[in-house]
Design a protein around this motif. Structure first.
Motif, PDB file in Angstrom:
ATOM      1  N   MET A 156       0.839  -1.198   0.000  1.00  9.72           N
ATOM      2  CA  MET A 156       0.000   0.000   0.000  1.00  9.72           C
ATOM      3  C   MET A 156       0.871   1.244   0.000  1.00  9.72           C
ATOM      4  O   MET A 156       1.904   1.298   0.680  1.00  9.72           O
ATOM      5  CB  MET A 156      -0.905   0.006   1.234  1.00  9.72           C
ATOM      6  N   GLN A 157       0.465   2.246  -0.761  1.00  9.25           N
ATOM      7  CA  GLN A 157       1.227   3.478  -0.878  1.00  9.25           C
ATOM      8  C   GLN A 157       0.842   4.463   0.219  1.00  9.25           C
ATOM      9  O   GLN A 157      -0.314   4.517   0.659  1.00  9.25           O
ATOM     10  CB  GLN A 157       0.984   4.128  -2.244  1.00  9.25           C
ATOM     11  N   VAL A 158       1.802   5.219   0.675  1.00  8.41           N
ATOM     12  CA  VAL A 158       1.528   6.301   1.615  1.00  8.41           C
ATOM     13  C   VAL A 158       0.751   7.388   0.876  1.00  8.41           C
ATOM     14  O   VAL A 158       1.096   7.758  -0.251  1.00  8.41           O
ATOM     15  CB  VAL A 158       2.836   6.882   2.175  1.00  8.41           C
ATOM     16  N   GLU A 159      -0.309   7.875   1.477  1.00  9.58           N
ATOM     17  CA  GLU A 159      -1.118   8.924   0.851  1.00  9.58           C
ATOM     18  C   GLU A 159      -0.545  10.295   1.191  1.00  9.58           C
ATOM     19  O   GLU A 159       0.004  10.508   2.278  1.00  9.58           O
ATOM     20  CB  GLU A 159      -2.568   8.828   1.329  1.00  9.58           C
ATOM     21  N   SER A 160      -0.680  11.237   0.274  1.00  6.82           N
ATOM     22  CA  SER A 160      -0.166  12.583   0.510  1.00  6.82           C
ATOM     23  C   SER A 160      -1.068  13.342   1.481  1.00  6.82           C
ATOM     24  O   SER A 160      -2.288  13.140   1.509  1.00  6.82           O
ATOM     25  CB  SER A 160      -0.039  13.351  -0.802  1.00  6.82           C
ATOM     26  N   PRO A 178      -8.355   0.403   7.486  1.00  2.39           N
ATOM     27  CA  PRO A 178      -7.736   0.164   6.178  1.00  2.39           C
ATOM     28  C   PRO A 178      -6.809  -1.049   6.251  1.00  2.39           C
ATOM     29  O   PRO A 178      -6.270  -1.372   7.303  1.00  2.39           O
ATOM     30  CB  PRO A 178      -6.953   1.452   5.914  1.00  2.39           C
ATOM     31  N   HIS A 179      -6.654  -1.715   5.112  1.00  2.00           N
ATOM     32  CA  HIS A 179      -5.781  -2.892   5.068  1.00  2.00           C
ATOM     33  C   HIS A 179      -4.351  -2.455   4.786  1.00  2.00           C
ATOM     34  O   HIS A 179      -4.063  -1.765   3.806  1.00  2.00           O
ATOM     35  CB  HIS A 179      -6.243  -3.860   3.980  1.00  2.00           C
ATOM     36  N   VAL A 180      -3.450  -2.842   5.667  1.00  2.00           N
ATOM     37  CA  VAL A 180      -2.035  -2.500   5.540  1.00  2.00           C
ATOM     38  C   VAL A 180      -1.208  -3.757   5.765  1.00  2.00           C
ATOM     39  O   VAL A 180      -1.501  -4.539   6.676  1.00  2.00           O
ATOM     40  CB  VAL A 180      -1.637  -1.416   6.573  1.00  2.00           C
ATOM     41  N   THR A 181      -0.211  -3.971   4.942  1.00  4.58           N
ATOM     42  CA  THR A 181       0.721  -5.085   5.159  1.00  4.58           C
ATOM     43  C   THR A 181       2.022  -4.550   5.729  1.00  4.58           C
ATOM     44  O   THR A 181       2.404  -3.400   5.471  1.00  4.58           O
ATOM     45  CB  THR A 181       1.014  -5.828   3.837  1.00  4.58           C
TER      46      THR A 181
END
Length: 313
Positions: free
Chosen positions: A1-5, A137-140
């Motif tokens: 998952m990408q870090v959101e701005s 939210p789903h985070v790995t």
């Protein structure tokens, strides 16, 4: 998952912000009502609007400061700072809490300290105190995601501190003792939360730092450094308002002084764990040990500016 701005104001914009006292105060006796202090916080902030649009800002940051922002995916905008902070909290904190759920070496006490400070920030951001049911939210688990996502906590915490220092200035001008005490206490909570945030952002192995984190920073800029962080620079300068606080609040000021020492020490410990007795990427002097500079020159400078370097008369 990408870090959101995240979209945030320029640091000095806080000192023109319209201030409002919290309408509600989160009851810390409810900190563990959801079973996990950070999960409950994440649920609370989802009530804020996370997708507001803000006008681009005429940035006064220099190139190195803009580079630091871009690495941690922070954009600057103009608009009401409190609204911007509220939206940023709603976007970042659920992801921060979900990342912690993938595994953390932090103790329950540390997580409660972190959540306490962020709840106080949510109070000042005028977010309701209820914690509605919300899907996480789903985070790995990924050290690079943790490094960048949890660094966004520092942006939130430091912007909260800048706002509180602005409120403190107004409160001191009006000689309003009860509000002064509340602001100082909440500022100490945020400073203590920042100590935990240092441990959290670096909660992965030295091998991960060497193979993933440091190369990523070097690729962004060969001399990448926390010295480029514009918000922290503004905060250190703004701490001078603490010199105006009357001696009646010695207990609160002592707590802030201890928290400053602990925060710098936590930063130094992170440096020693990952790079040992070496210089930072940005240092022009290879003999200057980063951790020693943090524990020595930088913490002393900050306490002098804040009027906390020696006992108050």
């Amino acid at each position: 998952m990408q870090v959101e701005s995240l979209t945030l104001p320029l640091p000095h914009d806080w000192f023109a912000a319209e201030t409002t006292l919290p309408k509600h105060r989160f009851r810390m006796s409810q900190l563990m009502a959801s079973g996990n202090a950070m999960t409950g916080l994440a649920a609370r902030v989802t009530q804020a609007v996370a997708n507001e649009e803000f006008a681009p800002s005429e940035s006064t940051l220099d190139g190195a400061q803009r580079l630091f922002d871009s690495y941690f995916l922070v954009e600057r905008a103009s608009g009401a700072p409190v609204e911007m902070l509220r939206a940023a909290m709603a976007k970042a904190l659920p992801l921060c809490a979900a990342d912690i759920e993938t595994g953390s070496a932090l103790s329950d006490v540390q997580l409660q300290t972190l959540a306490r400070g962020l709840h106080r920030l949510a109070d000042w951001a005028l977010i309701p105190t209820a914690a509605p049911a919300a899907a996480s939210p789903h985070v790995t688990a990924d050290p690079l995601f943790r490094w960048k996502q949890q660094h966004q906590l520092f942006f939130l915490i430091i912007h909260g501190m800048l706002y509180l220092l602005h409120v403190l200035e107004e409160t001191l001008d009006r000689e309003h003792a009860p509000v002064t005490q509340a602001v100082l206490s909440d500022f100490a909570d945020l400073m203590e939360a920042s100590t935990v945030a240092f441990h959290l952002a670096a909660d992965f192995s030295p091998e991960d730092y060497e193979s993933r984190i440091r190369p990523d920073m070097t690729a962004h800029d060969p001399h990448f450094s926390g010295l480029f962080y514009a918000d922290h620079k503004e905060l250190v300068t703004s701490l001078r308002v603490l010199k105006r606080v009357p001696d009646d609040f010695e207990e609160e000021l002592d707590r802030i002084s201890r928290a400053i020492s602990e925060t710098y020490d936590a930063h130094a410990r992170v440096c020693l764990r990952f790079v040992g007795e070496t210089a930072s990427l940005a240092s022009k002097d290879d003999s200057r040990i980063a951790a020693e500079s943090i524990r020595g020159k930088y913490v002393k400078r900050t306490k002098v500016i804040a009027g906390l370097a020696k006992p108050r008369a």
